[in-house]
Design a protein around this motif. Structure first.
Motif, PDB file in Angstrom:
ATOM      1  N   ARG A 203       0.829  -1.214   0.000  1.00 51.52           N
ATOM      2  CA  ARG A 203       0.000   0.000   0.000  1.00 51.52           C
ATOM      3  C   ARG A 203       0.859   1.258   0.000  1.00 51.52           C
ATOM      4  O   ARG A 203       0.711   2.129  -0.824  1.00 51.52           O
ATOM      5  CB  ARG A 203      -0.954   0.005   1.197  1.00 51.52           C
ATOM      6  CG  ARG A 203      -1.859   1.233   1.234  1.00 51.52           C
ATOM      7  CD  ARG A 203      -2.808   1.177   2.430  1.00 51.52           C
ATOM      8  NE  ARG A 203      -3.657   2.370   2.485  1.00 51.52           N
ATOM      9  CZ  ARG A 203      -3.326   3.492   3.114  1.00 51.52           C
ATOM     10  NH1 ARG A 203      -2.153   3.574   3.751  1.00 51.52           N
ATOM     11  NH2 ARG A 203      -4.148   4.525   3.127  1.00 51.52           N
ATOM     12  N   GLY A 223      -0.846   1.227   6.738  1.00 53.67           N
ATOM     13  CA  GLY A 223      -2.151   0.634   6.526  1.00 53.67           C
ATOM     14  C   GLY A 223      -3.223   1.633   6.119  1.00 53.67           C
ATOM     15  O   GLY A 223      -2.986   2.841   6.039  1.00 53.67           O
ATOM     16  N   GLN A 224      -4.419   1.097   5.884  1.00 53.22           N
ATOM     17  CA  GLN A 224      -5.555   1.910   5.451  1.00 53.22           C
ATOM     18  C   GLN A 224      -6.359   2.397   6.661  1.00 53.22           C
ATOM     19  O   GLN A 224      -6.053   3.438   7.209  1.00 53.22           O
ATOM     20  CB  GLN A 224      -6.440   1.101   4.491  1.00 53.22           C
ATOM     21  CG  GLN A 224      -7.680   1.816   3.992  1.00 53.22           C
ATOM     22  CD  GLN A 224      -7.365   2.999   3.103  1.00 53.22           C
ATOM     23  OE1 GLN A 224      -6.610   2.903   2.155  1.00 53.22           O
ATOM     24  NE2 GLN A 224      -7.947   4.137   3.418  1.00 53.22           N
ATOM     25  N   TRP A 244      -1.945  -6.476  -0.504  1.00 61.22           N
ATOM     26  CA  TRP A 244      -2.800  -5.310  -0.702  1.00 61.22           C
ATOM     27  C   TRP A 244      -3.242  -5.236  -2.167  1.00 61.22           C
ATOM     28  O   TRP A 244      -2.454  -5.533  -3.054  1.00 61.22           O
ATOM     29  CB  TRP A 244      -2.041  -4.038  -0.304  1.00 61.22           C
ATOM     30  CG  TRP A 244      -2.811  -2.767  -0.551  1.00 61.22           C
ATOM     31  CD1 TRP A 244      -2.609  -1.867  -1.559  1.00 61.22           C
ATOM     32  CD2 TRP A 244      -3.905  -2.260   0.223  1.00 61.22           C
ATOM     33  NE1 TRP A 244      -3.495  -0.830  -1.463  1.00 61.22           N
ATOM     34  CE2 TRP A 244      -4.319  -1.051  -0.379  1.00 61.22           C
ATOM     35  CE3 TRP A 244      -4.594  -2.724   1.346  1.00 61.22           C
ATOM     36  CZ2 TRP A 244      -5.367  -0.294   0.115  1.00 61.22           C
ATOM     37  CZ3 TRP A 244      -5.639  -1.976   1.830  1.00 61.22           C
ATOM     38  CH2 TRP A 244      -6.016  -0.776   1.224  1.00 61.22           C
ATOM     39  N   SER A 245      -4.496  -4.913  -2.459  1.00 63.03           N
ATOM     40  CA  SER A 245      -5.531  -4.430  -1.574  1.00 63.03           C
ATOM     41  C   SER A 245      -6.624  -5.480  -1.343  1.00 63.03           C
ATOM     42  O   SER A 245      -7.744  -5.122  -0.942  1.00 63.03           O
ATOM     43  CB  SER A 245      -6.164  -3.164  -2.150  1.00 63.03           C
ATOM     44  OG  SER A 245      -6.656  -3.434  -3.471  1.00 63.03           O
ATOM     45  N   GLU A 248      -5.521  -6.289   4.142  1.00 62.63           N
ATOM     46  CA  GLU A 248      -4.856  -5.269   4.941  1.00 62.63           C
ATOM     47  C   GLU A 248      -4.284  -5.998   6.145  1.00 62.63           C
ATOM     48  O   GLU A 248      -5.022  -6.491   7.003  1.00 62.63           O
ATOM     49  CB  GLU A 248      -5.838  -4.187   5.377  1.00 62.63           C
ATOM     50  CG  GLU A 248      -5.169  -3.052   6.151  1.00 62.63           C
ATOM     51  CD  GLU A 248      -6.174  -2.045   6.701  1.00 62.63           C
ATOM     52  OE1 GLU A 248      -5.731  -0.977   7.165  1.00 62.63           O
ATOM     53  OE2 GLU A 248      -7.383  -2.331   6.680  1.00 62.63           O
ATOM     54  N   TYR A 253      -9.562  -7.222   3.238  1.00 64.88           N
ATOM     55  CA  TYR A 253      -9.856  -5.797   3.203  1.00 64.88           C
ATOM     56  C   TYR A 253     -11.304  -5.525   2.808  1.00 64.88           C
ATOM     57  O   TYR A 253     -11.854  -4.471   3.116  1.00 64.88           O
ATOM     58  CB  TYR A 253      -8.905  -5.070   2.240  1.00 64.88           C
ATOM     59  CG  TYR A 253      -9.183  -3.597   2.143  1.00 64.88           C
ATOM     60  CD1 TYR A 253      -9.073  -2.774   3.273  1.00 64.88           C
ATOM     61  CD2 TYR A 253      -9.591  -3.017   0.949  1.00 64.88           C
ATOM     62  CE1 TYR A 253      -9.349  -1.418   3.200  1.00 64.88           C
ATOM     63  CE2 TYR A 253      -9.867  -1.663   0.867  1.00 64.88           C
ATOM     64  CZ  TYR A 253      -9.741  -0.865   1.989  1.00 64.88           C
ATOM     65  OH  TYR A 253     -10.022   0.471   1.923  1.00 64.88           O
ATOM     66  N   GLU A 269       1.670  -7.041  13.003  1.00 58.55           N
ATOM     67  CA  GLU A 269       0.713  -6.004  12.661  1.00 58.55           C
ATOM     68  C   GLU A 269       0.177  -5.402  13.954  1.00 58.55           C
ATOM     69  O   GLU A 269       0.292  -6.001  15.029  1.00 58.55           O
ATOM     70  CB  GLU A 269      -0.442  -6.579  11.828  1.00 58.55           C
ATOM     71  CG  GLU A 269      -1.240  -7.642  12.569  1.00 58.55           C
ATOM     72  CD  GLU A 269      -2.358  -8.277  11.749  1.00 58.55           C
ATOM     73  OE1 GLU A 269      -2.453  -8.004  10.536  1.00 58.55           O
ATOM     74  OE2 GLU A 269      -3.148  -9.045  12.341  1.00 58.55           O
TER      75      GLU A 269
END
Length: 365
Positions: A203, A223-224, A244-245, A248, A253, A269
């Motif tokens: 990402r 991350g998002q 990705w995508s 995540e 995601y 994470e």
């Protein structure tokens, strides 16, 4: 503890040393300048912005990365990663440029202000965020690796994450041995798609690095909405899809991937709502001698919260994780825009802080 070395910086985003110069630190400012710091004094090494408005800075754009050639002491070659400004028309403003420069032949303490060759890479950016920023040479294969984000906005609207035909959302891997601004495609890059690509499914790999001893690669992928991740692969591992995508971190995601790929999971994470952080900043494996108990641990942090963690990775798995923030006093006090590493393996922390950015060294108590 953190030892403050440099203050009064303008939007600093990286710090490093140059091979053959273990007495200086080179600090990258997002606004386009590289400063050379030695014995408490900072001098201008290179102004990429110069007088032609080459760099457009702000948010996630600007001068973002610097990599000295492993043989810099002999050949004086280095590369920068920046966002093109309006002075580089007809390029679209914000285009990612990876450009070679060289040490001045008249004064080895400064760079020649003119590029050494045509840009190594020009990559159009559809949005002003997720530009990546890292450029690093591997200590194992001597190749240049370049981190590029998915092109921006949110949720990967252009589907670049799983598109191997674009350089966006990838880790590019190039042989820069030619001296005319061109590059060679090294064996072992992906077989299908853009030949420059090594890893994909990223990402925003704003900061990545290599273990100076093993050559293992560590990628801090921002991350998002929920998950920040650290991706790790051994030096012997080939290209990796980090998911990705469609994913995540370790999680679906939810963007409707019809045939989710087999993706490599992150080494670790952390979750936004848990309060640990919101924007991961990748770091370095500590290989210094000042703090023996820290040797072999990878240090990384969060830009928003200032927290710093370590992990130890071997044999494809994380063996140990810990938080250093309480000991270092960084949580809630620093905006960690980068880490850095010197030639001796000691690790530095960069505090962004607009017009009063700082560089600290992690020292023993």
């Amino acid at each position: 503890m953190l030892t403050e070395l440099i203050a009064g910086l303008v939007a600093p985003v990286f710090v490093t040393q140059a091979p053959g110069d273990d007495q200086s630190l080179y600090v990258v400012q997002q606004t386009g300048q590289i400063l050379r710091w030695q014995n408490g004094v900072s001098t201008l090494f290179l102004d990429v912005d110069g007088t032609t408005d080459n760099v457009v800075a702000g948010a996630e754009r600007g001068l973002l990365g610097l990599a000295f050639h492993p043989s810099y002491a002999q050949n004086g070659r280095f590369w920068v990663h920046y966002s093109a400004g309006p002075g580089l028309a007809p390029l679209v403003e914000g285009t990612t440029i990876v450009q070679e420069f060289a040490r001045s032949t008249d004064d080895p303490l400064v760079a020649d202000p003119m590029p050494a060759a045509a840009p190594l890479l020009r990559v159009a950016q559809p949005y002003p965020n997720h530009n990546g920023g890292s450029i690093e040479f591997s200590p194992v294969d001597g190749l240049l690796y370049i981190g590029l984000g998915d092109g921006g906005f949110g949720g990967d609207p252009m589907g670049n994450g799983q598109n191997q035909g674009t350089l966006l959302a990838t880790l590019v891997r190039l042989d820069v041995s030619p001296t005319d601004g061109s590059y060679l495609i090294p064996p072992g890059n992906i077989a299908d798609g853009a030949p420059e690509v090594f890893d994909w499914g990223l990402r925003n790999p704003y900061r990545m690095s290599f273990d100076a001893c093993t050559g293992d690669r560590y990628i801090g992928d921002v991350g998002q909405g929920y998950w920040e991740e650290i991706d790790v692969a051994a030096a012997t591992d080939g290209p990796q899809n980090w998911g990705w995508s469609c994913f995540e971190g370790n999680h679906d995601y939810g963007n409707g991937c019809m045939n989710p790929p087999v993706a490599s999971p992150p080494a670790t994470e952390y979750l936004h709502p848990a309060g640990e952080g919101r924007s991961v900043t990748g770091g370095y494996v500590y290989r210094g001698s000042a703090i023996p108990w820290l040797r072999g641990a990878y240090l990384y942090g969060d830009y928003i919260t200032g927290q710093i963690w370590t992990l130890r990775w071997a044999g494809g798995a994380v063996l140990e994780e810990a938080e250093l923030s309480d000991d270092l006093g960084t949580a809630g006090t620093l905006n960690i825009s980068s880490f850095g590493q010197d030639l001796a393996g000691e690790v530095y922390v960069v505090h962004y802080n607009g017009s009063n950015g700082k560089v600290f060294r992690i020292d023993p108590e």
